[in-house]
Scaffold this motif. Sequence first.
Motif, PDB file in Angstrom:
ATOM      1  N   ASP A 133       0.841  -1.202   0.000  1.00 44.79           N
ATOM      2  CA  ASP A 133       0.000   0.000   0.000  1.00 44.79           C
ATOM      3  C   ASP A 133       0.873   1.249   0.000  1.00 44.79           C
ATOM      4  O   ASP A 133       0.556   2.237  -0.656  1.00 44.79           O
ATOM      5  N   SER A 134       1.977   1.190   0.717  1.00 39.91           N
ATOM      6  CA  SER A 134       2.905   2.321   0.772  1.00 39.91           C
ATOM      7  C   SER A 134       3.530   2.596  -0.593  1.00 39.91           C
ATOM      8  O   SER A 134       3.655   3.754  -1.011  1.00 39.91           O
ATOM      9  N   ASP A 135       3.920   1.547  -1.320  1.00 38.45           N
ATOM     10  CA  ASP A 135       4.472   1.711  -2.670  1.00 38.45           C
ATOM     11  C   ASP A 135       3.458   2.405  -3.574  1.00 38.45           C
ATOM     12  O   ASP A 135       3.798   3.323  -4.326  1.00 38.45           O
ATOM     13  N   PHE A 136       2.219   1.945  -3.494  1.00 41.12           N
ATOM     14  CA  PHE A 136       1.160   2.523  -4.324  1.00 41.12           C
ATOM     15  C   PHE A 136       0.899   3.970  -3.934  1.00 41.12           C
ATOM     16  O   PHE A 136       0.770   4.843  -4.796  1.00 41.12           O
ATOM     17  N   ALA A 137       0.865   4.225  -2.638  1.00 42.09           N
ATOM     18  CA  ALA A 137       0.638   5.601  -2.159  1.00 42.09           C
ATOM     19  C   ALA A 137       1.765   6.528  -2.592  1.00 42.09           C
ATOM     20  O   ALA A 137       1.520   7.698  -2.922  1.00 42.09           O
ATOM     21  N   ASP A 138       2.988   6.026  -2.605  1.00 40.90           N
ATOM     22  CA  ASP A 138       4.127   6.859  -3.007  1.00 40.90           C
ATOM     23  C   ASP A 138       3.999   7.337  -4.447  1.00 40.90           C
ATOM     24  O   ASP A 138       4.230   8.508  -4.747  1.00 40.90           O
ATOM     25  N   VAL A 139       3.636   6.444  -5.372  1.00 34.48           N
ATOM     26  CA  VAL A 139       3.523   6.852  -6.771  1.00 34.48           C
ATOM     27  C   VAL A 139       2.323   7.784  -6.958  1.00 34.48           C
ATOM     28  O   VAL A 139       2.391   8.748  -7.722  1.00 34.48           O
ATOM     29  N   LYS A 140       1.255   7.529  -6.233  1.00 31.65           N
ATOM     30  CA  LYS A 140       0.083   8.397  -6.313  1.00 31.65           C
ATOM     31  C   LYS A 140       0.379   9.780  -5.719  1.00 31.65           C
ATOM     32  O   LYS A 140      -0.014  10.797  -6.298  1.00 31.65           O
ATOM     33  N   SER A 141       1.089   9.825  -4.604  1.00 33.49           N
ATOM     34  CA  SER A 141       1.379  11.119  -3.971  1.00 33.49           C
ATOM     35  C   SER A 141       2.363  11.948  -4.794  1.00 33.49           C
ATOM     36  O   SER A 141       2.461  13.160  -4.617  1.00 33.49           O
ATOM     37  N   ALA A 142       3.062  11.308  -5.728  1.00 32.86           N
ATOM     38  CA  ALA A 142       3.962  12.034  -6.629  1.00 32.86           C
ATOM     39  C   ALA A 142       3.177  12.680  -7.775  1.00 32.86           C
ATOM     40  O   ALA A 142       3.769  13.346  -8.625  1.00 32.86           O
ATOM     41  N   GLY A 143       1.867  12.461  -7.807  1.00 30.97           N
ATOM     42  CA  GLY A 143       1.028  13.118  -8.804  1.00 30.97           C
ATOM     43  C   GLY A 143       0.566  12.234  -9.948  1.00 30.97           C
ATOM     44  O   GLY A 143      -0.101  12.710 -10.868  1.00 30.97           O
ATOM     45  N   TYR A 144       0.900  10.958  -9.903  1.00 28.19           N
ATOM     46  CA  TYR A 144       0.473  10.064 -10.980  1.00 28.19           C
ATOM     47  C   TYR A 144      -0.992   9.676 -10.789  1.00 28.19           C
ATOM     48  O   TYR A 144      -1.413   9.332  -9.690  1.00 28.19           O
ATOM     49  N   THR A 145      -1.750   9.741 -11.876  1.00 31.19           N
ATOM     50  CA  THR A 145      -3.162   9.372 -11.838  1.00 31.19           C
ATOM     51  C   THR A 145      -3.301   7.849 -11.863  1.00 31.19           C
ATOM     52  O   THR A 145      -2.340   7.133 -12.168  1.00 31.19           O
ATOM     53  N   ASP A 146      -4.500   7.385 -11.598  1.00 28.70           N
ATOM     54  CA  ASP A 146      -4.751   5.944 -11.693  1.00 28.70           C
ATOM     55  C   ASP A 146      -4.419   5.436 -13.095  1.00 28.70           C
ATOM     56  O   ASP A 146      -3.797   4.377 -13.255  1.00 28.70           O
ATOM     57  N   ALA A 147      -4.828   6.184 -14.123  1.00 30.00           N
ATOM     58  CA  ALA A 147      -4.550   5.781 -15.501  1.00 30.00           C
ATOM     59  C   ALA A 147      -3.046   5.706 -15.748  1.00 30.00           C
ATOM     60  O   ALA A 147      -2.573   4.780 -16.430  1.00 30.00           O
ATOM     61  N   GLN A 148      -2.281   6.638 -15.215  1.00 27.24           N
ATOM     62  CA  GLN A 148      -0.832   6.616 -15.406  1.00 27.24           C
ATOM     63  C   GLN A 148      -0.185   5.453 -14.669  1.00 27.24           C
ATOM     64  O   GLN A 148       0.769   4.860 -15.174  1.00 27.24           O
ATOM     65  N   VAL A 149      -0.700   5.118 -13.496  1.00 27.41           N
ATOM     66  CA  VAL A 149      -0.164   3.958 -12.776  1.00 27.41           C
ATOM     67  C   VAL A 149      -0.447   2.690 -13.579  1.00 27.41           C
ATOM     68  O   VAL A 149       0.407   1.802 -13.675  1.00 27.41           O
ATOM     69  N   ILE A 150      -1.618   2.611 -14.182  1.00 22.03           N
ATOM     70  CA  ILE A 150      -1.935   1.479 -15.054  1.00 22.03           C
ATOM     71  C   ILE A 150      -0.938   1.427 -16.208  1.00 22.03           C
ATOM     72  O   ILE A 150      -0.401   0.361 -16.544  1.00 22.03           O
ATOM     73  N   GLU A 151      -0.632   2.579 -16.811  1.00 19.01           N
ATOM     74  CA  GLU A 151       0.341   2.618 -17.906  1.00 19.01           C
ATOM     75  C   GLU A 151       1.727   2.185 -17.432  1.00 19.01           C
ATOM     76  O   GLU A 151       2.427   1.475 -18.155  1.00 19.01           O
ATOM     77  N   ILE A 152       2.120   2.604 -16.234  1.00 20.33           N
ATOM     78  CA  ILE A 152       3.428   2.185 -15.704  1.00 20.33           C
ATOM     79  C   ILE A 152       3.480   0.659 -15.615  1.00 20.33           C
ATOM     80  O   ILE A 152       4.440   0.028 -16.066  1.00 20.33           O
ATOM     81  N   VAL A 153       2.430   0.064 -15.061  1.00 22.88           N
ATOM     82  CA  VAL A 153       2.390  -1.395 -14.933  1.00 22.88           C
ATOM     83  C   VAL A 153       2.399  -2.053 -16.315  1.00 22.88           C
ATOM     84  O   VAL A 153       3.088  -3.059 -16.533  1.00 22.88           O
ATOM     85  N   GLN A 154       1.697  -1.475 -17.269  1.00 24.71           N
ATOM     86  CA  GLN A 154       1.678  -2.046 -18.616  1.00 24.71           C
ATOM     87  C   GLN A 154       3.047  -1.927 -19.283  1.00 24.71           C
ATOM     88  O   GLN A 154       3.479  -2.845 -19.984  1.00 24.71           O
ATOM     89  N   HIS A 155       3.762  -0.823 -19.036  1.00 27.29           N
ATOM     90  CA  HIS A 155       5.127  -0.699 -19.562  1.00 27.29           C
ATOM     91  C   HIS A 155       6.050  -1.743 -18.930  1.00 27.29           C
ATOM     92  O   HIS A 155       6.918  -2.288 -19.614  1.00 27.29           O
ATOM     93  N   VAL A 156       5.858  -2.002 -17.652  1.00 27.52           N
ATOM     94  CA  VAL A 156       6.637  -3.059 -17.000  1.00 27.52           C
ATOM     95  C   VAL A 156       6.365  -4.392 -17.698  1.00 27.52           C
ATOM     96  O   VAL A 156       7.293  -5.140 -18.014  1.00 27.52           O
ATOM     97  N   ALA A 157       5.097  -4.680 -17.969  1.00 31.62           N
ATOM     98  CA  ALA A 157       4.736  -5.945 -18.617  1.00 31.62           C
ATOM     99  C   ALA A 157       5.313  -6.029 -20.029  1.00 31.62           C
ATOM    100  O   ALA A 157       5.901  -7.048 -20.404  1.00 31.62           O
ATOM    101  N   LEU A 158       5.174  -4.967 -20.801  1.00 33.69           N
ATOM    102  CA  LEU A 158       5.687  -4.963 -22.171  1.00 33.69           C
ATOM    103  C   LEU A 158       7.206  -5.140 -22.184  1.00 33.69           C
ATOM    104  O   LEU A 158       7.739  -5.950 -22.942  1.00 33.69           O
ATOM    105  N   ASN A 159       7.892  -4.407 -21.326  1.00 37.07           N
ATOM    106  CA  ASN A 159       9.354  -4.503 -21.289  1.00 37.07           C
ATOM    107  C   ASN A 159       9.806  -5.846 -20.730  1.00 37.07           C
ATOM    108  O   ASN A 159      10.796  -6.404 -21.203  1.00 37.07           O
TER     109      ASN A 159
END
Length: 183
Positions: A132-158
Motif C-alpha cells: 500500500d505504501s508503494d502505491f501511495a508513493d507513486v500516487k502522492s507524486a502526482g500520478y493518476t490511476d490511468a498513469q499507474v496502469i500505464e506504468i504497470v503495462q510498460h513493466v509488462a511490455l518490457n
Amino acid sequence: MTRIATPATIADAPEASRPLLEAVARQLGSVPNMFRAIALSPQALEGHLGLFGALSKGTLPAATRERIALAVAEVNGCSYCLSAHTYLGRKVARLDDAEITANRNGASNDPGADAAVRFAAKVVRDRGHVTDSDFADVKSAGYTDAQVIEIVQHVALNSWTNFFNEVFQTAIDFPVVEARKAA
C-alpha cells in the motif's frame, strides 16, 4: 548465439509479418534483430507492435517510458534491451549518462519521473506484489490511476521483450551494454 533463425531481411520474414516490419523500418530507419525474430510469429509481432503503439499514445512522457525500460531491463538482466534502451535513451529521449545510471539503479534524477521509475522497478522485483505504501508513493507524486496502469503495462511490455530476448538469445545490434544483475 541466437537460438532461432532470425530472418536476415524483411523479405525473409513470413509474408504476414512483412508489412509490420516495413512499418518498423519506416519508424526506426532499420529493423532491429528483435523485431525480425518476433516476426517468425506474425501474431506475436502484431500483438507486440499493437501494445507498443497503444502505450506510445498514453500520458507518460517518452523519456519516462525509456527510464522505465532501462530499470526493467536491468532488474531482469536483459543486455539486449538494456543496450537498445540505452541507445534510445541517449539518442531519442536525450537522457544523459547520470540519468541512465540512475534508471539502471531503479531511480531517476528527474523528480517527476523518479516515483514512476521506482514504482516500476518495485513492480518487477516484487512481481506485482507492491505494498500500500508503494502505491501511495507513486500516487502522492502526482500520478493518476490511468498513469499507474500505464506504468504497470510498460513493466509488462518490457518484461516480455526482456524474456523474449533472453530465451532466444537475440544478437545485440546496438552498442552493447551488459546488465549488471538479474533479480
